[in-house]
Design an enzyme around this catalytic site. Structure first.
Site, PDB file in Angstrom:
ATOM      1  N   GLU A   1       0.940  -1.070  -0.434  1.00 22.90           N
ATOM      2  CA  GLU A   1      -0.149   0.119  -0.285  1.00 22.90           C
ATOM      3  C   GLU A   1       1.105   1.109   0.014  1.00 22.90           C
ATOM      4  O   GLU A   1       1.878   1.512   0.693  1.00 22.90           O
ATOM      5  CB  GLU A   1      -1.110  -0.197   0.806  1.00 22.90           C
ATOM      6  CG  GLU A   1      -1.780   1.164   1.567  1.00 22.90           C
ATOM      7  CD  GLU A   1      -2.772   2.057   0.876  1.00 22.90           C
ATOM      8  OE1 GLU A   1      -2.317   2.275  -0.342  1.00 22.90           O
ATOM      9  OE2 GLU A   1      -3.324   0.906  -0.224  1.00 22.90           O
TER      10      GLU A   1
ATOM     11  N   ASP B   1      -5.621  -3.943  -6.692  1.00 16.34           N
ATOM     12  CA  ASP B   1      -7.007  -2.744  -6.264  1.00 16.34           C
ATOM     13  C   ASP B   1      -6.403  -1.796  -5.937  1.00 16.34           C
ATOM     14  O   ASP B   1      -6.920  -1.234  -4.815  1.00 16.34           O
ATOM     15  CB  ASP B   1      -7.322  -3.245  -4.757  1.00 16.34           C
ATOM     16  CG  ASP B   1      -8.336  -3.634  -4.436  1.00 16.34           C
ATOM     17  OD1 ASP B   1      -9.402  -2.450  -5.558  1.00 16.34           O
ATOM     18  OD2 ASP B   1      -9.097  -3.296  -3.039  1.00 16.34           O
TER      19      ASP B   1
END
Length: 298
Positions: free
Chosen positions: A121, A169
């Site tokens: 992330e 994603d």
């Protein structure tokens, strides 16, 4: 191809399983948390049924959980990526690019506690909010790395790592990190897959960008399939060495249904349908990647 009746049946089952799917703005919700980072303004909104994360800069929903059943996946696309486990049921090592609220890796751990999952992330503030507000927890087999997804992929390639399933994603409803939607990046992702490995990528089902996404993935993998989800998302599914026949994947879904049900997934909504060859558009490349400009033509 699916008939209209079967599509409506799948839609009805999705609604039954997920309750009323949350909208981009949690209706009647209130802001319960707000946090600025160097990348965005992260807002958590809550009503009686859902808690959702959004990035105010882009005004799009990133993650929602049901307050009544927080272990069940509330947003359709988060369920759709589990088609990757039907394509490669022997998966042991998973990479998730983009954390959001952490619901995808958390659900994977619930389905199969033996999976080894790396999450990358970009924004450390997103990780903080996932932990504080969405129950995201690392463990010895679930690790979170802070950094750019493409840089991480390259480093893992140099280190000789391989993954059985890669979930991408990292795309928002109205924004795409352009360097994560090019033929060069998808080629690196394919190289990071182990034999039999699969990529499941959350992309856009409608709009001018959709055929470019398809053309880009097909230029690297050849065959691609799609899992159509509600709220404008689709999952592009592709395999390093191809994909199992659809009836094989459906049989695997039926066998896995009791475990899928633990996180609110009905195996029938994971049906992956052949994607026709994208024609008339160029694959996106590092030199030609107008992904975000295409949003302006919807």
């Amino acid at each position: 191809m699916r008939t209209d009746l079967s599509a409506l049946f799948a839609l009805a089952l999705t609604v039954v399983l997920a309750g009323c799917a949350p909208s981009d703005h949690v209706e009647g919700g209130r802001i319960v948390h707000r946090q600025k980072s160097m990348y965005r303004d992260i807002i958590v909104t809550e009503n009686e049924e859902y808690r959702c994360m959004s990035f105010a800069r882009r005004n799009g929903m990133q993650t929602c959980i049901s307050l009544r059943t927080p272990t069940r996946l509330a947003v359709p696309y988060t369920r759709g990526v589990f088609a990757g486990l039907l394509a490669n049921p022997g998966a042991r090592r998973v990479l998730v690019i983009g954390l959001g609220g952490g619901v995808i890796p958390s659900a994977m751990r619930r389905i199969d506690p033996d999976l080894r999952i790396d999450v990358v992330e970009l924004d450390p503030a997103v990780v903080d909010v996932a932990r504080q507000r969405f129950g995201y927890r690392e463990d010895p087999r679930l690790h979170t790395r802070i950094g750019d997804g493409r840089v991480f992929v390259r480093r893992q390639l140099r280190a000789g790592a391989r993954y059985d399933l890669i979930v991408i994603d990292a795309y928002e409803r109205v924004y795409v990190p352009e360097h994560l939607m090019t033929r060069e990046f998808i080629t690196e992702v394919k190289a990071l897959l182990a034999p039999g490995g699969v990529v499941a990528s959350n992309t856009f089902a409608r709009g001018p960008l959709a055929p470019y996404e398809a053309a880009t993935y097909q230029s690297v993998f050849g065959e691609t399939r799609v899992v159509d989800m509600m709220l404008g998302n689709r999952i592009i599914l592709a395999g390093r060495d191809g994909l199992p026949a659809p009836d094989v994947m459906r049989a695997r879904g039926r066998a896995l249904q009791p475990r899928l049900a633990e996180v609110g997934i009905f195996a029938g909504e994971l049906d992956a349908w052949p994607q026709p060859p994208a024609t008339g558009v160029r694959p996106l490349t590092d030199q030609y990647s107008p992904a975000n400009l295409l949003f302006g033509h919807e």
